[in-house]
Design a protein around this motif. Structure first.
Motif, PDB file in Angstrom:
ATOM      1  N   PRO A   7      30.156  22.815  29.242  1.00  0.00           N
ATOM      2  CA  PRO A   7      29.611  23.218  28.938  1.00  0.00           C
ATOM      3  C   PRO A   7      29.427  24.675  30.366  1.00  0.00           C
ATOM      4  CG  PRO A   7      28.850  21.537  29.847  1.00  0.00           C
ATOM      5  CD  PRO A   7      29.893  21.086  28.807  1.00  0.00           C
ATOM      6  N   PRO A   8      28.908  25.485  29.837  1.00  0.00           N
ATOM      7  CA  PRO A   8      29.596  27.333  30.702  1.00  0.00           C
ATOM      8  C   PRO A   8      29.241  27.190  32.218  1.00  0.00           C
ATOM      9  CG  PRO A   8      27.532  27.971  29.119  1.00  0.00           C
ATOM     10  CD  PRO A   8      27.971  25.915  29.261  1.00  0.00           C
ATOM     11  N   VAL A   9      29.334  27.109  33.061  1.00  0.00           N
ATOM     12  CA  VAL A   9      30.047  27.405  35.059  1.00  0.00           C
ATOM     13  C   VAL A   9      29.127  28.506  35.277  1.00  0.00           C
ATOM     14  CG1 VAL A   9      31.503  27.045  36.768  1.00  0.00           C
ATOM     15  CG2 VAL A   9      31.715  25.257  34.273  1.00  0.00           C
ATOM     16  N   LYS A  10      28.736  28.735  36.221  1.00  0.00           N
ATOM     17  CA  LYS A  10      28.093  29.663  36.417  1.00  0.00           C
ATOM     18  C   LYS A  10      28.434  29.553  38.508  1.00  0.00           C
ATOM     19  CE  LYS A  10      23.758  30.155  37.414  1.00  0.00           C
ATOM     20  NZ  LYS A  10      22.361  30.412  37.056  1.00  0.00           N
ATOM     21  N   ARG A  11      29.090  30.363  38.420  1.00  0.00           N
ATOM     22  CA  ARG A  11      29.882  31.272  39.725  1.00  0.00           C
ATOM     23  C   ARG A  11      29.040  32.704  40.334  1.00  0.00           C
ATOM     24  NH1 ARG A  11      36.233  30.872  39.049  1.00  0.00           N
ATOM     25  NH2 ARG A  11      36.179  29.328  37.556  1.00  0.00           N
ATOM     26  N   SER A  12      28.791  32.242  41.752  1.00  0.00           N
ATOM     27  CA  SER A  12      28.446  33.641  41.956  1.00  0.00           C
ATOM     28  C   SER A  12      29.738  35.280  42.284  1.00  0.00           C
ATOM     29  CB  SER A  12      27.958  33.224  43.447  1.00  0.00           C
ATOM     30  OG  SER A  12      26.946  32.859  43.443  1.00  0.00           O
ATOM     31  N   ILE A  13      29.107  36.004  41.809  1.00  0.00           N
ATOM     32  CA  ILE A  13      30.555  37.197  41.954  1.00  0.00           C
ATOM     33  C   ILE A  13      29.727  38.672  42.253  1.00  0.00           C
ATOM     34  CG2 ILE A  13      30.103  37.884  39.460  1.00  0.00           C
ATOM     35  CD1 ILE A  13      32.935  37.788  40.052  1.00  0.00           C
ATOM     36  N   THR A  14      30.506  39.938  43.400  1.00  0.00           N
ATOM     37  CA  THR A  14      30.406  40.259  43.539  1.00  0.00           C
ATOM     38  C   THR A  14      30.705  41.934  43.166  1.00  0.00           C
ATOM     39  OG1 THR A  14      29.936  39.522  46.001  1.00  0.00           O
ATOM     40  CG2 THR A  14      29.894  41.705  46.258  1.00  0.00           C
ATOM     41  N   ARG A  34      43.244  34.569  35.183  1.00  0.00           N
ATOM     42  CA  ARG A  34      44.456  34.814  34.605  1.00  0.00           C
ATOM     43  C   ARG A  34      44.650  36.496  34.146  1.00  0.00           C
ATOM     44  NH1 ARG A  34      46.418  29.806  30.349  1.00  0.00           N
ATOM     45  NH2 ARG A  34      46.483  28.380  32.052  1.00  0.00           N
ATOM     46  N   ALA A  35      43.442  36.818  33.445  1.00  0.00           N
ATOM     47  CA  ALA A  35      44.033  38.600  33.328  1.00  0.00           C
ATOM     48  C   ALA A  35      43.965  39.311  34.624  1.00  0.00           C
ATOM     49  CB  ALA A  35      42.738  39.210  32.208  1.00  0.00           C
ATOM     50  N   ALA A  36      43.426  38.818  35.800  1.00  0.00           N
ATOM     51  CA  ALA A  36      42.570  39.092  37.348  1.00  0.00           C
ATOM     52  C   ALA A  36      44.295  39.462  38.092  1.00  0.00           C
ATOM     53  CB  ALA A  36      42.208  39.167  38.376  1.00  0.00           C
ATOM     54  N   GLU A  37      45.089  38.090  37.692  1.00  0.00           N
ATOM     55  CA  GLU A  37      46.188  37.926  38.158  1.00  0.00           C
ATOM     56  C   GLU A  37      47.511  39.431  37.432  1.00  0.00           C
ATOM     57  OE1 GLU A  37      47.757  34.143  38.266  1.00  0.00           O
ATOM     58  OE2 GLU A  37      45.949  33.326  39.019  1.00  0.00           O
ATOM     59  N   ALA A  38      47.050  39.141  36.349  1.00  0.00           N
ATOM     60  CA  ALA A  38      48.546  39.366  35.536  1.00  0.00           C
ATOM     61  C   ALA A  38      48.044  41.222  35.334  1.00  0.00           C
ATOM     62  CB  ALA A  38      47.900  39.797  34.793  1.00  0.00           C
ATOM     63  N   ASN A  40      46.977  42.557  38.536  1.00  0.00           N
ATOM     64  CA  ASN A  40      47.242  42.642  39.980  1.00  0.00           C
ATOM     65  C   ASN A  40      45.812  42.990  40.762  1.00  0.00           C
ATOM     66  OD1 ASN A  40      48.770  42.084  42.276  1.00  0.00           O
ATOM     67  ND2 ASN A  40      49.410  43.583  42.982  1.00  0.00           N
ATOM     68  N   LEU A  41      44.932  42.883  40.314  1.00  0.00           N
ATOM     69  CA  LEU A  41      43.075  42.599  40.501  1.00  0.00           C
ATOM     70  C   LEU A  41      42.829  41.668  41.169  1.00  0.00           C
ATOM     71  CD1 LEU A  41      42.690  45.140  37.761  1.00  0.00           C
ATOM     72  CD2 LEU A  41      43.134  46.168  40.229  1.00  0.00           C
ATOM     73  N   ALA A  45      37.127  43.007  41.439  1.00  0.00           N
ATOM     74  CA  ALA A  45      37.879  44.154  40.614  1.00  0.00           C
ATOM     75  C   ALA A  45      37.753  44.389  39.665  1.00  0.00           C
ATOM     76  CB  ALA A  45      38.815  44.364  41.592  1.00  0.00           C
ATOM     77  N   LEU A  46      37.902  43.036  38.638  1.00  0.00           N
ATOM     78  CA  LEU A  46      38.580  43.725  37.022  1.00  0.00           C
ATOM     79  C   LEU A  46      36.822  43.224  36.998  1.00  0.00           C
ATOM     80  CD1 LEU A  46      40.071  43.186  34.762  1.00  0.00           C
ATOM     81  CD2 LEU A  46      39.894  40.633  34.555  1.00  0.00           C
ATOM     82  N   VAL A  47      35.944  42.275  37.281  1.00  0.00           N
ATOM     83  CA  VAL A  47      34.608  42.143  36.567  1.00  0.00           C
ATOM     84  C   VAL A  47      33.476  43.277  36.409  1.00  0.00           C
ATOM     85  CG1 VAL A  47      32.541  40.808  36.638  1.00  0.00           C
ATOM     86  CG2 VAL A  47      34.925  39.874  36.757  1.00  0.00           C
ATOM     87  N   ALA A  48      33.836  43.897  37.952  1.00  0.00           N
ATOM     88  CA  ALA A  48      33.602  45.298  37.768  1.00  0.00           C
ATOM     89  C   ALA A  48      33.846  46.467  36.714  1.00  0.00           C
ATOM     90  CB  ALA A  48      34.028  45.683  39.622  1.00  0.00           C
ATOM     91  N   ARG A  49      35.040  46.183  37.084  1.00  0.00           N
ATOM     92  CA  ARG A  49      35.974  47.616  36.161  1.00  0.00           C
ATOM     93  C   ARG A  49      35.269  46.814  34.539  1.00  0.00           C
ATOM     94  NH1 ARG A  49      42.122  47.164  35.154  1.00  0.00           N
ATOM     95  NH2 ARG A  49      42.008  46.579  33.217  1.00  0.00           N
ATOM     96  N   ILE A  50      35.057  45.650  33.611  1.00  0.00           N
ATOM     97  CA  ILE A  50      34.840  45.984  33.088  1.00  0.00           C
ATOM     98  C   ILE A  50      32.994  45.497  32.703  1.00  0.00           C
ATOM     99  CG2 ILE A  50      34.177  43.557  31.163  1.00  0.00           C
ATOM    100  CD1 ILE A  50      36.644  41.551  32.005  1.00  0.00           C
ATOM    101  N   ASP A  51      32.859  45.868  34.332  1.00  0.00           N
ATOM    102  CA  ASP A  51      31.314  45.789  33.869  1.00  0.00           C
ATOM    103  C   ASP A  51      30.905  47.217  33.694  1.00  0.00           C
ATOM    104  OD1 ASP A  51      28.399  45.265  34.309  1.00  0.00           O
ATOM    105  OD2 ASP A  51      28.387  45.358  36.582  1.00  0.00           O
ATOM    106  N   ALA A  52      31.909  48.071  34.314  1.00  0.00           N
ATOM    107  CA  ALA A  52      31.211  49.486  33.700  1.00  0.00           C
ATOM    108  C   ALA A  52      31.942  50.317  32.637  1.00  0.00           C
ATOM    109  CB  ALA A  52      32.842  50.342  35.043  1.00  0.00           C
TER     110      ALA A  52
END
Length: 78
Positions: A7-14, A34-38, A40-41, A45-52
């Motif tokens: 099942p899905p897992v909820k996390r907090s993120i800024t 893994r994508a963030a590591e690849a 180097n973010l 920051a990666l989630v913020a980029r996807i959000d934008a």
């Protein structure tokens, strides 16, 4: 339990200074990490980029859907 059916897992993120919660299946959390590591973010920051990027779409999906689609389009497909 097979991770594909966990099942899905909820996390907090800024994102851009705003604390929010995001719910994804563990498989997608791992892919996002893994994508963030690849790239180097930090994960946030990666989630913020996807959000934008999703907000530029004509009819933007919710953030969790945008992340799944982004991961598929960039990291998960063969």
């Amino acid at each position: 339990m097979d991770e594909r059916y966990h099942p899905p897992v909820k996390r907090s993120i800024t994102i851009a200074g705003h604390q929010t919660s995001l719910t994804l299946e563990p498989l997608f959390w791992r892919g996002l990490e893994r994508a963030a590591e690849a790239e180097n973010l930090p994960l946030s920051a990666l989630v913020a980029r996807i959000d934008a990027e999703r907000l530029e779409a004509g009819h933007p999906p919710n953030l969790a859907s945008a992340i799944r689609s982004w991961l598929y389009g960039n990291f998960l497909r063969d």
